[in-house]
Structures are given as structure tokens and as C-alpha cells.
Design a protein around this motif. Sequence first.
Motif, PDB file in Angstrom:
ATOM      1  N   THR A 139       0.833  -1.115   0.258  1.00 38.26           N
ATOM      2  CA  THR A 139      -0.100   0.039  -0.141  1.00 38.26           C
ATOM      3  C   THR A 139       0.880   1.411  -0.106  1.00 38.26           C
ATOM      4  O   THR A 139       2.184   1.214   0.303  1.00 38.26           O
ATOM      5  CB  THR A 139      -0.963   0.209   1.305  1.00 38.26           C
ATOM      6  N   LYS A 140       0.468   2.266  -0.007  1.00 40.61           N
ATOM      7  CA  LYS A 140       0.949   3.802  -0.227  1.00 40.61           C
ATOM      8  C   LYS A 140       1.742   3.922   0.949  1.00 40.61           C
ATOM      9  O   LYS A 140       2.783   4.293   1.285  1.00 40.61           O
ATOM     10  CB  LYS A 140       0.262   4.682  -1.022  1.00 40.61           C
ATOM     11  N   LYS A 141       0.714   3.625   1.936  1.00 45.23           N
ATOM     12  CA  LYS A 141       1.250   4.073   3.312  1.00 45.23           C
ATOM     13  C   LYS A 141       2.457   2.947   3.679  1.00 45.23           C
ATOM     14  O   LYS A 141       3.469   3.655   4.218  1.00 45.23           O
ATOM     15  CB  LYS A 141       0.163   3.850   4.463  1.00 45.23           C
ATOM     16  N   LYS A 142       2.487   1.962   3.476  1.00 42.02           N
ATOM     17  CA  LYS A 142       3.426   0.980   3.676  1.00 42.02           C
ATOM     18  C   LYS A 142       4.910   1.200   2.897  1.00 42.02           C
ATOM     19  O   LYS A 142       5.865   1.127   3.394  1.00 42.02           O
ATOM     20  CB  LYS A 142       3.059  -0.357   3.297  1.00 42.02           C
ATOM     21  N   LEU A 143       4.454   1.727   1.695  1.00 39.04           N
ATOM     22  CA  LEU A 143       5.589   2.201   0.856  1.00 39.04           C
ATOM     23  C   LEU A 143       6.305   3.452   1.362  1.00 39.04           C
ATOM     24  O   LEU A 143       7.591   3.457   1.361  1.00 39.04           O
ATOM     25  CB  LEU A 143       5.346   2.366  -0.468  1.00 39.04           C
ATOM     26  N   ASP A 144       5.424   4.608   2.079  1.00 39.64           N
ATOM     27  CA  ASP A 144       6.057   5.622   2.454  1.00 39.64           C
ATOM     28  C   ASP A 144       6.999   5.408   3.683  1.00 39.64           C
ATOM     29  O   ASP A 144       8.066   5.931   3.965  1.00 39.64           O
ATOM     30  CB  ASP A 144       5.005   6.579   2.823  1.00 39.64           C
ATOM     31  N   ILE A 145       6.397   4.601   4.534  1.00 46.08           N
ATOM     32  CA  ILE A 145       7.156   4.162   5.917  1.00 46.08           C
ATOM     33  C   ILE A 145       8.195   3.151   5.625  1.00 46.08           C
ATOM     34  O   ILE A 145       9.246   3.227   6.272  1.00 46.08           O
ATOM     35  CB  ILE A 145       6.140   3.828   6.840  1.00 46.08           C
ATOM     36  N   ASP A 146       8.054   2.002   4.799  1.00 46.52           N
ATOM     37  CA  ASP A 146       8.996   0.989   4.861  1.00 46.52           C
ATOM     38  C   ASP A 146       9.216   0.846   3.361  1.00 46.52           C
ATOM     39  O   ASP A 146       8.949  -0.257   2.956  1.00 46.52           O
ATOM     40  CB  ASP A 146       8.434  -0.037   5.660  1.00 46.52           C
ATOM     41  N   PRO A 147       9.862   1.529   2.456  1.00 47.92           N
ATOM     42  CA  PRO A 147      10.106   1.147   1.176  1.00 47.92           C
ATOM     43  C   PRO A 147      10.722  -0.008   0.891  1.00 47.92           C
ATOM     44  O   PRO A 147      10.778  -0.571   0.032  1.00 47.92           O
ATOM     45  CB  PRO A 147      10.734   2.758   0.705  1.00 47.92           C
TER      46      PRO A 147
END
Length: 481
Positions: A255-263
Motif C-alpha cells: 500500500t502507499k502507506k507501507k511504501l512511504d514508511i517502509d520502502p
Amino acid sequence: MQTKNKSSQPVFFRNHKYTEEGGVIPEEYRIEYNLDKTKTYSRGIMGLTVECAQCHDHKYDPFKQKDYYSLFAFFNNTKEVGFEGDITMSKPGKMLVLEISQADRKKLLNFINEPDTATLMVSVMGERDTLRKTFVLNRGVYDAPTYQVLPAALPAVMPYDTVKYPRNRLGLAAWTVNKNNPLTARVFVNQLWQEFFGRGIVKTAGDFGMQGDLPSHPELLDWLAVDFMEHGWDIKRLVKQMVMSATYRQSAVITKKKLDIDPENIYLSRGPRFRLPAEFVRDMVLSSSGLLVRTIGGASVKPYQPKGLWEQATSGRGALAAYKQDHGDSLYRRGIYTFIKLTVPPPSMGIFDASNRDQCEVKRLKTNTPLQALVMMNDPTVLEASRVLAQKISEEKKDENYDLTKGFRLIICRTPDNNELKILKSYYDEELELFQQKKLSADTTLKQGEYAQDNKVDANTTASLMKTIEMIYNMEEAITK
């Protein structure tokens, strides 16, 4: 199997407790945080190397020059007999050869598979009857010996108890796997974790030292290592433990949220996603097409390879002067059985970053080049697999959508969505029209590989399906775990 990293300090060694003030490891426990990058033994077994200390004390880790030569002394008493090789013939490279009998294999080494031969011979490293002296060399110069040292392992890792361990390679092996050794089990479970997740708990799998990365989940690394040792160093159990964990079985969808936090997926917020290793690319192609021969064990095999590679890189003498391709089932063995010539590794595997085996490689590079796409478009194994799979699907005599969907599902391991199916159908129709109009030759297209052809299916539709399956093999998702 997810933990929070409570501290920025490494928790690799004997004391695993944090202080109450900020979770910092006391100074006396940090001296065991080791290591450098190149020696095969120490790098592969303990995630370190002391080669930097060959001519001076280590710049970053607690290794003295004396430690290097003390460790070297374990291997300095092996027999050397001078010239053994003979380029005109192939034979074992060591004078001391151990023959393993059938009785030995059945009683002691029952994990060995030997369908290719009734006799197994292995080269062994023999010890001299009289001890060869080892000296610390002044600045590493071979003709400048100073004082003598005796075999001893690295004191910064764990003291070498000479009462408990003999000063030979057997003693060193026992020291290496002692449950009090702070490194060996951690390094191994980290390397295995790297195989399944694409990244180790310690990213620098070959460097657990001051120049390496800190572990993302130190408590998890500790627990896995201790559990591994307490269950008899059972690798199969460890593999099962990892692949059945909730962490590994997560969806790789991000998800975009996970990508931002944990790329980089350091905190294991999703399932692993990385390109297959070179050998597995071959295995995937053979397995999905039904060509893979699953027999375990046996001699190395020589599959398809462009002509002339070996001949250009050899002296023209000896048993390996020319490449002699295998046939039959040997063409469809797993990638691990592919013969590797040190000066000329298998080209298709080399393009996918396979090791040429000339040095210890703890973690392979992951490059992305146009040559890799060229391999997936033109490699004889890929073309043959596409043809065989197309013929097998065509034998079912279903409609085009069924054929395309089944081919896609066998390779990508999911059903194509409507847009993907539309693209596949459009390409299939385009190729079919070219074959029907004789602008392309179906017979020539289907003459790929040595596997028997099925002449009962329609050549034009099978060739069109083959071309479409070849395109599916070229998808990034096909070779991504």
C-alpha cells in the motif's frame, strides 16, 4: 516473527540485556562486534574476515596481526606435494583422496545420492606428521618472519580453550559450533533468512563488524540462532520454521502507506518480493512447462550453450577443451546441477548474476540489464519450454481464452485480469494471422529444442500460443519471487 528494535546498538553476542537508560549495550560487551570482508573460512562461517590484519592490526575491529597468523596456523600444516595437474587428462586434483564406500554412505552419509557412480572419491586436506612453524610476518612480507605463533582462534569472538580443543582443524571446527560462540549460528540463520526474504536481518550478511549494518530485529536474530542450536542445528526444521511463519506468508501487495514508511521492507511489513536467483530462473521455466527432471543427485550436466565459448577461453588441450552438450533428461535438470567451468561459467546464468565460483560470495549482486531480457527472449531452454507448454495446452482442445489463461496461470501463478487477457489475446491473434498468411513459418518456429514434438496439434495455433507463452515468460513478474 516480528520484533521491535529497542536499541540502536548491536545485540549479537553473549549478553542480550539492555540497560534501563535508553537500551544501550555496556562497553564491555561491544568489543565482540566483529569483522571485515574476504577470507573464505571466516567470512562464510562467522560473517567476518581477518585478512585486513595480515600486515597490520585491524583498523576497525578488535583483531591483532597476531590473530590473523594464529588462525592461519590451523591451515599451515597441510600437505603440499607440488605439481599434480596434467592438462591433457582429467583426474582428482589432490594426492590425498578419500574413497567413500557404499557401507559408509548407508550408515554415515545416507543423505548422499549417487545414481551416477558406484564409487565416490573426494579430495581431502591431509595434515603433516611434523608441525610446520607459523610466524607473524613483518607487514605481511613472506620473507620477513618475526615471532612464532601457535594455532588459535580469534579471542575477540571467543577464547580458544586449548584444554578442550586440540590445536588442529578438528578443534577449530568444534570451537566454531560451540554454543557459546557468539557468531556462527547467527550468521547462518541470517544467511538463510536472506535467501527467503531477499534481505538479511543484518543486511551486510558477510560483515557482522563495525563497518556492517546493525540488525533490524536483534531479538529475532538472537532467538532464531539459539533455537537453531538447541534443536541440533537442524536446517530443514529452520527452513520450515521460516516459510511457515506469518511474516513470510504475508501478501507482497504494498500500500502507499507501507511504501512511504517502509520502502525497503526493513520492518517486514509485507511479504518478500525479489528476482529469482539465476539457477531458479532456469528451474521456473522448466517446472512451469513440465520439462523439469526432479531426480536428486548425480553428475553435473551441460545444457544448451552458444557454440565456441569454451574453445575461445581454453588452450585447446585437456578434457574440457571443447563443450560437449548433454542430451535427453540431462537437458532438463535443475540449475544447481549445471556444470560450471571457472573461466567460462554458464552464460545465461552469468547474465542473471550467478557466481563463477572463484571466490566466496555471501550475497549475490542483483543487476538489471537488457541482456537479461535478451536471455528470456532467445535462450533455447526458454524457447523449448514455450513450445512444449504450448503443445501440452493445445492437446486439451479448448478455446483460446482457456489456453491463454492456463499458460499465464502456470507461469505467473495467478489468473490474468481482463486487461491482461485482452493484451494476450490481441498478441495471439496477431501472431496467428502471420502464421496463417505464411509470413512466418510455424514449422520453423516449433523446431526448438530436442524434446519430442507433438505433430497431432495444429501447427499455426500452437506456434501462436508458443509465441504468446514466450511473451509471458518475459514478464517481470515471471522471474520475481
